[in-house]
Design a protein around this motif. Structure first.
Motif, mmCIF file in Angstrom:
data_model
loop_
_atom_site.group_PDB
_atom_site.id
_atom_site.type_symbol
_atom_site.label_atom_id
_atom_site.label_comp_id
_atom_site.label_asym_id
_atom_site.label_seq_id
_atom_site.Cartn_x
_atom_site.Cartn_y
_atom_site.Cartn_z
ATOM 1 N N MET B 149 0.839 -1.207 0.000
ATOM 2 C CA MET B 149 0.000 0.000 0.000
ATOM 3 C C MET B 149 0.874 1.257 0.000
ATOM 4 O O MET B 149 0.697 2.166 -0.819
ATOM 5 C CB MET B 149 -0.895 -0.011 1.245
ATOM 6 N N THR B 152 2.737 1.627 -3.266
ATOM 7 C CA THR B 152 1.880 2.014 -4.387
ATOM 8 C C THR B 152 1.521 3.493 -4.316
ATOM 9 O O THR B 152 1.534 4.202 -5.323
ATOM 10 C CB THR B 152 0.588 1.172 -4.384
ATOM 11 N N ILE B 153 1.218 3.951 -3.135
ATOM 12 C CA ILE B 153 0.785 5.344 -2.992
ATOM 13 C C ILE B 153 1.954 6.315 -3.139
ATOM 14 O O ILE B 153 1.851 7.323 -3.828
ATOM 15 C CB ILE B 153 0.086 5.557 -1.626
ATOM 16 N N VAL B 160 2.895 6.128 -9.309
ATOM 17 C CA VAL B 160 2.828 7.232 -10.257
ATOM 18 C C VAL B 160 4.183 7.842 -10.556
ATOM 19 O O VAL B 160 4.399 8.379 -11.631
ATOM 20 C CB VAL B 160 1.885 8.345 -9.748
ATOM 21 N N VAL B 161 5.075 7.833 -9.599
ATOM 22 C CA VAL B 161 6.375 8.445 -9.857
ATOM 23 C C VAL B 161 7.478 7.400 -9.946
ATOM 24 O O VAL B 161 8.641 7.729 -10.071
ATOM 25 C CB VAL B 161 6.740 9.474 -8.768
ATOM 26 N N ALA B 171 9.716 10.446 -0.939
ATOM 27 C CA ALA B 171 8.272 10.674 -0.855
ATOM 28 C C ALA B 171 7.670 9.860 0.285
ATOM 29 O O ALA B 171 6.800 10.341 1.012
ATOM 30 C CB ALA B 171 7.599 10.328 -2.181
ATOM 31 N N SER B 175 6.013 11.325 3.892
ATOM 32 C CA SER B 175 4.565 11.157 4.056
ATOM 33 C C SER B 175 4.314 10.071 5.118
ATOM 34 O O SER B 175 4.308 10.374 6.315
ATOM 35 C CB SER B 175 3.899 10.841 2.719
ATOM 36 N N CYS B 176 4.167 8.827 4.714
ATOM 37 C CA CYS B 176 3.852 7.751 5.668
ATOM 38 C C CYS B 176 4.862 7.670 6.819
ATOM 39 O O CYS B 176 4.507 7.586 7.988
ATOM 40 C CB CYS B 176 3.810 6.406 4.949
ATOM 41 N N PHE B 429 -4.074 -2.088 -4.331
ATOM 42 C CA PHE B 429 -4.133 -0.649 -4.092
ATOM 43 C C PHE B 429 -3.915 0.193 -5.341
ATOM 44 O O PHE B 429 -3.785 1.403 -5.258
ATOM 45 C CB PHE B 429 -3.090 -0.266 -3.028
ATOM 46 N N ASP B 430 -3.874 -0.450 -6.515
ATOM 47 C CA ASP B 430 -3.460 0.326 -7.682
ATOM 48 C C ASP B 430 -4.498 0.447 -8.799
ATOM 49 O O ASP B 430 -4.195 1.031 -9.836
ATOM 50 C CB ASP B 430 -2.151 -0.247 -8.251
#
Lengths: 498, 498, 498
Positions: B149, B152-153, B160-161, B171, B175-176, B429-430
């Motif tokens: 998860m 993927t995020i 996406v990146v 990233a 974040s997480c 998750f994607d």
């Protein structure tokens, strides 16, 4: 028209609150107060609690320079013993003020402008002049792309309410221009009811407004009351984050929201240890232990020796080297606040090409970027060790690059739709796929950059961060698929390089 | 490398702020302060306002036990007359600290870890050790599902990146892992600019970070500064809700948001009657009349007789019996904070099967649930009659069941898509339908449960509550329909029972 | 059942906090306190800090009328020397209270209702009676349209959890009815555990609840504790915005959010200049310089001469002429709080037709609208010049018209879908297109109106404002297109005029 005589009431009550000896009110201000303390007691009470009501210019000039809140060197034709009352501000430069009117025998301006404030605060007004905030209205109206965006969203240029209602400009005034400023004009005089009966007043258009780029009836730009609100003109309020939060709010500019959930916000909001928001100069560690917006971005900070950590500025770009919001890609700060003059290398009115390349002209140099980064890093070092501060900005630059690459992904999808004729680039803000694209950078990439800039992580994860950006990318892909099946034709190619 | 001599400045200024007689600074700390009070005045000022700067260990031990903030029984090899300054914390256990370095002749650790704090606060550190917060990073990295998860995020595992940028791990860190913690490692030394010129410092990786499950350069886990931030180490800040709000925020964990709109939040935010956030022990009615997070979840509370209402704990599960967020279904609290070891009865790394059945092993017993509910109910009863408190949790359990059944509805839609080969369960998750499914439980069902747990109703109605859950269900149904028409094939069956 | 004798503990501690001489506690209240100060110290401590614990009725009546917080003219059969303790409120009107029970020898009501508060606050209760808040539960249950909406969203009338779970009513109680109120009934007695062992108490259903339209066990409506929470009954808390924010929150009623980002909110949140939230009457300029909700909507305001600027009211419609939220279109305030009696000219239970025409009956006249606007404008003029206040409401009316026309656009899309049989109007809240339509007015048009009403612009731009409304319009158009392709048939025509 009925005119009612002055009511001389409660003057004793008021006088008891006045400051001592050499500082006194002008007779004109006393006349204002005679009525206004009864009819607008909230306004007068606010002013009574202000420094303007307590300290004359001479008293202000007697302070050591670093403690002064005025920036004149000495008195010109001003009366140094007078307090700064109603008349002292609302009567300045009457020739320039189209909103000047006869008010019970006094020539009064409704709107006090930065050029009026300049009488005592010339350095601050000069700092502000020409900044992005000073140009805030121009930035929206003089850049055809932003003007199109504003018009599409709020209706003045063709939108959901465009065809329906003649008053559509008000929607823009009350949304975008509420922060950016309106052009306040005067359409003669009008008669209104007041507590003293009917009175004749200037018929102001696009008013009230306190946007930072407001164009005033004297032709000047800006609105000091945006951040020093109402009649207390309080530095305490300006230094509190709520001031900035009025415009710098999620989803488009989540500066306040990110700060609030950062350690900085945590400590400040907790009120422990108690901070002094009125001290000038402002001493980290002594007056405050965690910063609000003002501490990092514009206040005069000194160390315990009185050495300057950072000079006061009213141009908020002075300590910033990268521009991280309001546009698809991060990029060096522009040379000037007149960003509507910028052009990317494809001739579009943007500081960056749509594939992410910064414009060759109009942005600050690498050297200037380094200088400003050092300036801000010094502020960080007031409270953080050097490793912390340096590492923080290393991460910040990496995140900007990552967020930019996510925007490039989304732009590629939009470009494909345009190339296939499925989206009309004539207006980039009015079709579903375009709106998703705007959301990608205006909300999500911005949030991610800000979340790292101020270390408030939720805005780079589930709240308008990577979570939303990956969902939005899939929604754009699905929308492209849908458009392809519908084979809806579009007309032009805005993106195509010339 | 340039080394610059100490500047002995402002020492008089500083000394005036020192506490009296028997409590004194070590000579090492005095050396630290000579420079740092000038170069990092915010940091030093924060510490100066702390109890560490005002109370020696002996003075702290002289207090009645219930009023102590330290948990050693007596001095071991510590100097009881010394104040707790820079050196006392930043020099501990140097052998274990890979971030230990020579700093102007002193061996200093950059990162102070819980194992260092343990010197004076052993009970608190022991409570924390092994808790879900202590394992917060492990929970994300050692559970393959959560790791997928996160990846993927935020991009470290294909997102996406992913293909675009080599720095993608940042990233995740920002974040997480900003809340969960990073693994802070040391990659030799590096030279950086400081106010004293170039200095050599440990080259810390994935730093700065203050996540609750941080892995520190001494191998320990956790970060006391997550909740007792910076150098004030203030219990007042930790007890204020802003501390918790940094991570426990909508949309995924709206604890702060729900509390803020509850009566508890209303009264606390109002500041009436004025509360004392520094009192130890903490007396409901006397020191505060409405609770913050800390009051219900971890502070030591006593009644007017001094009888303990609830013991202090730094394991936040101690007063919790149901786990209501972060996972599709509510379920009994896990036995241990090492939740990555849990397996549901279908062998998946989850505490509950995807049809809602709690795992047979690893969750606390019914008896333990009852004990913990009683513990929390006693806290409620400090201010509420017994009927109120009992009825409140009756409703809470019913709402959990309702929210769980809404999740089961959404899971059934996803399962149908997987069974038809329209969604690939290899990565949950994607794909669009999967993301809607995650939103169903991670945002909406969580919000609904929390809204009742703390009686802040908007988060169970229009704000991420039933409103969103019924809209999201329709969106999932429409997405399933769309996928069926597109006949996009998928590969595997993650959900299928073995 | 085990009954435990009273514990006479800590009475000395408590007595030291008692007020002086003539004001004293009743013997019954002293008996309550003997146990409750130990067993519910938070509750007792809250009361101890209240005016009820410090001022007898005689002392309250001795104050000048404008400073009183009670509204009886003189004592009836009340003991004027008694303080207002537990027993004084929880023993009133026992014949009417189905929740009255024998509690250790005293006849106690669990729920204190407005009819009990009426003993000392008759004017306030009379103002409240019959208001929209007083009818808040009726408004949802007696209007078939709102009942359908509530049922669809939260499940009592057929929704996402409808078929799944027998306890579905709890979801409504904990969401919509948490603000609107539940009907609290008594189902005999039940035995519960207390700190004194098992005790027998009324078995209250749909409790706890503090919604403003709660139906109480004595048959009365309302809940004073909604705004004067717990046992401090504090006017300070009621005047702070957090009280109102519990229910008046984004996305459906973003009053708090808009205020918070307005200049009013900015100044109040900043805490500069310091305000006095307890002063009665409340003096703009003296006691506060920027308003909270209460200042504009219901507090008694006076000018420095003591002249009334606005009378105190507990009917929040008294200073309102336009109703801007909760319904598709803005419209004149209803005559009565019993809005479920309203019918538009098409016979639907709404104050406005679906094409925007206000009902011919049941709404206040143009004259009454003008009177109320003048009342509110006078409040504005406490702090603002007349031009400001007048121009502000001119803009407000224009924005309402614009937001209404945006709702008409969305309604036209929905109507087209219904006319084509693509949407079933039998239930207007359960299909995708319908949910988008509801969002259009319930969230976005409401936000836009409120943003101008209180000058907090973000809620009319990117945050639930014009940005969302134009995106939502496109989503509705796309959904209509999708439905047309799917040719999903629908059954009835709810919109058709009769």
């Amino acid at each position: 028209m009925k005119r009612v005589a002055f009511l001389v009431l409660g003057i004793g009550l008021f006088c008891s609150a006045l400051p001592a000896a050499t500082a006194e009110l002008s007779s004109e201000t006393e006349a204002c107060l005679e009525c206004h303390q009864i009819y607008t007691p909230g306004l007068v009470g606010d002013w009574e609690k202000s420094r303007h009501a307590k300290r004359s210019l001479s008293q202000a000039l007697a302070l050591p320079e670093s403690q002064r809140r005025i920036s004149i060197e000495n008195l010109s034709d001003q009366d140094g013993d007078q307090l700064i009352g109603c008349y002292e501000c609302h009567s300045l430069n009457p020739d320039k003020h189209k909103d000047n009117f006869d008010h019970f025998g006094y020539e009064i301006n409704v709107v006090v402008s930065p050029e009026d404030c300049r009488s005592c605060h010339p350095v601050e007004v000069s700092q502000y002049t020409g900044s992005k905030k000073w140009h805030a209205l121009d930035i929206l109206t003089k850049n055809p792309l932003f003007d199109q965006m504003v018009g599409t969203i709020t209706g003045h240029g063709g939108s959901v309410v465009h065809s329906v209602h003649p008053e559509k400009g008000v929607a823009t005034d009350e949304s975008c221009y509420a922060c950016h400023g309106t052009e306040v004009t005067v359409d003669g005089l009008k008669i209104i009811d007041s507590q003293l009966g009917e009175i004749e007043v200037p018929n102001l258009q696009r008013w009230p407004n306190t946007g930072v780029g407001r164009i005033n009836p004297d032709g000047s730009r800006g609105s000091c009351t945006s951040c020093h609100p109402r009649h207390s003109f309080s530095i305490e309020i300006a230094r509190k984050p709520y001031t900035c939060s009025q415009c710098h709010l999620e989803p488009d500019v989540p500066a306040y929201n990110v700060w609030k959930e950062s350690k900085h916000g945590n400590i400040v909001m907790s009120g422990f240890p108690k901070a002094d928001y009125g001290a000038v100069p402002w001493r980290p560690g002594e007056d405050f232990t965690a910063p609000t917006c003002a501490a990092c971005h514009n206040s005069l900070l000194v160390n315990p020796d009185g050495d300057v950590i950072a000079q006061r500025t009213h141009n908020f770009a002075d300590r910033l080297w990268v521009r991280i919001f309001g546009l698809p890609y991060s990029h060096p700060q522009p040379d000037s606040g007149a960003t509507f003059l910028l052009q990317n290398d494809d001739g579009q009115p943007l500081p960056v090409s749509l594939d992410g390349k910064p414009a060759s002209q109009g942005l600050i140099s690498q050297k200037e970027q380094s200088l400003r980064q050092e300036l801000m890093t010094n502020v960080c070092k007031s409270c953080h060790g050097s490793t912390w501060a340096v590492s923080h900005f290393e991460k910040f630059h990496k995140i900007n690059a990552l967020a930019d690459s996510a925007v490039a992904d989304a732009t590629a999808i939009l470009t494909k739709a345009i190339e296939k004729g499925l989206t009309d680039p004539e207006n980039l803000f009015d079709e579903s796929l375009e709106i998703l694209w705007v959301r990608h950078w205006l909300f999500y990439a911005n949030s991610i950059r800000m979340a790292t800039a101020m270390a408030g992580p939720d805005y780079s994860s589930f709240k308008n961060g990577w979570w939303e950006i990956q969902l939005n990318k899939r929604q754009m892909e699905n929308e492209l698929l849908r458009l392809g099946k519908n084979k809806e034709p579009e007309k032009k190619r805005w993106f195509q390089k010339k």
